[in-house]
Design an enzyme around this catalytic site. Sequence first.
Site, PDB file in Angstrom:
ATOM      1  N   PRO A  13       0.796  -1.226   0.000  1.00 27.62           N
ATOM      2  CA  PRO A  13       0.000   0.000   0.000  1.00 27.62           C
ATOM      3  C   PRO A  13       0.825   1.272   0.000  1.00 27.62           C
ATOM      4  CG  PRO A  13      -0.116  -1.096   2.131  1.00 27.62           C
ATOM      5  CD  PRO A  13       0.550  -2.046   1.201  1.00 27.62           C
ATOM      6  N   ASN A  14       0.268   2.255  -0.719  1.00 26.66           N
ATOM      7  CA  ASN A  14       0.789   3.616  -0.832  1.00 26.66           C
ATOM      8  C   ASN A  14       2.012   3.740  -1.736  1.00 26.66           C
ATOM      9  OD1 ASN A  14      -1.119   4.951   1.058  1.00 26.66           O
ATOM     10  ND2 ASN A  14      -0.126   3.604   2.546  1.00 26.66           N
ATOM     11  N   ARG A  21       5.065  10.785  -2.377  1.00 27.61           N
ATOM     12  CA  ARG A  21       4.779  10.474  -0.970  1.00 27.61           C
ATOM     13  C   ARG A  21       6.031  10.666  -0.113  1.00 27.61           C
ATOM     14  NH1 ARG A  21       4.786   4.430   1.413  1.00 27.61           N
ATOM     15  NH2 ARG A  21       4.220   4.914   3.551  1.00 27.61           N
ATOM     16  N   TYR A  26      11.229   8.632   0.995  1.00 26.52           N
ATOM     17  CA  TYR A  26      11.161   7.620  -0.059  1.00 26.52           C
ATOM     18  C   TYR A  26      11.743   8.075  -1.389  1.00 26.52           C
ATOM     19  CZ  TYR A  26       8.057   5.588   3.388  1.00 26.52           C
ATOM     20  OH  TYR A  26       7.531   5.084   4.564  1.00 26.52           O
ATOM     21  N   ASN A  75       8.054  -5.604  -1.111  1.00 24.39           N
ATOM     22  CA  ASN A  75       7.975  -4.463  -0.209  1.00 24.39           C
ATOM     23  C   ASN A  75       6.537  -4.408   0.268  1.00 24.39           C
ATOM     24  OD1 ASN A  75       7.795  -2.097   1.182  1.00 24.39           O
ATOM     25  ND2 ASN A  75       8.965  -0.886  -0.300  1.00 24.39           N
ATOM     26  N   ALA A  78       3.156  -1.035   4.757  1.00 28.00           N
ATOM     27  CA  ALA A  78       2.582  -1.119   6.106  1.00 28.00           C
ATOM     28  C   ALA A  78       2.137  -2.523   6.480  1.00 28.00           C
ATOM     29  CB  ALA A  78       1.410  -0.159   6.215  1.00 28.00           C
ATOM     30  N   GLU A  99      12.736  -9.527   1.549  1.00 26.22           N
ATOM     31  CA  GLU A  99      11.909  -8.453   2.111  1.00 26.22           C
ATOM     32  C   GLU A  99      12.651  -7.149   1.874  1.00 26.22           C
ATOM     33  OE1 GLU A  99      11.182  -8.861   6.306  1.00 26.22           O
ATOM     34  OE2 GLU A  99      10.476  -6.794   6.507  1.00 26.22           O
ATOM     35  N   HIS A 101      12.727  -2.850   1.890  1.00 21.79           N
ATOM     36  CA  HIS A 101      12.176  -1.553   2.304  1.00 21.79           C
ATOM     37  C   HIS A 101      13.074  -0.440   1.765  1.00 21.79           C
ATOM     38  CE1 HIS A 101       9.398  -3.563   4.992  1.00 21.79           C
ATOM     39  NE2 HIS A 101      10.397  -4.291   5.425  1.00 21.79           N
ATOM     40  N   ARG A 108      13.525   4.156  12.219  1.00 22.03           N
ATOM     41  CA  ARG A 108      12.313   4.980  12.231  1.00 22.03           C
ATOM     42  C   ARG A 108      11.486   4.706  13.487  1.00 22.03           C
ATOM     43  NH1 ARG A 108       9.458   4.421   6.679  1.00 22.03           N
ATOM     44  NH2 ARG A 108       8.268   6.150   7.558  1.00 22.03           N
TER      45      ARG A 108
END
Length: 149
Positions: A13-14, A21, A26, A75, A78, A99, A101, A108
Amino acid sequence: MSEMKPIYVLNGPNLNRLGKREPEIYGHDTLADVEAWCREAAGLRPVVFMQTNSEEKLIDLVHEAIDEGVGIIINPAAFTFTSLALLDALKMFKGPIIEFHISNVHRREAIYHRSYVSMTATTVMAGLGAKGYPIAVKALELLISEGKR
Ligand code: DHK
């Protein structure tokens, strides 16, 4: 027609808004840029590159990868930190899973520190930025060549 089984590059998502964003986190590159970099890095390897804001659709794509694919870069955004359903789907995949990111999630907020996906991923890459995706494609080919899971 390539005889090679595809790799799946799946985005949660996003990430459709990558480039607009929170660019301070990012970056300004878009998901279309990322897809082009991944296809270039994959060479003759077919790439299924997808993004969805739906947990159900992301799980359906993992199921497709289980039946058709040789490796996964995901990725989950969330859903990394919330979805047991996604973890259960990824556990079924027999090939290597990276995985991925864009940001270093461990630097973070604490809400980003506990990944369910890491419980089944072969390796985790975080913090390289969007330009890390083609590096992940190369890393996945290494894991495939070594028969790693
Ligand atoms: C992307 C997201 O959308 C966030 O929910 C994650 C991840 C970080 C990334 O760095 O690619 O926390």
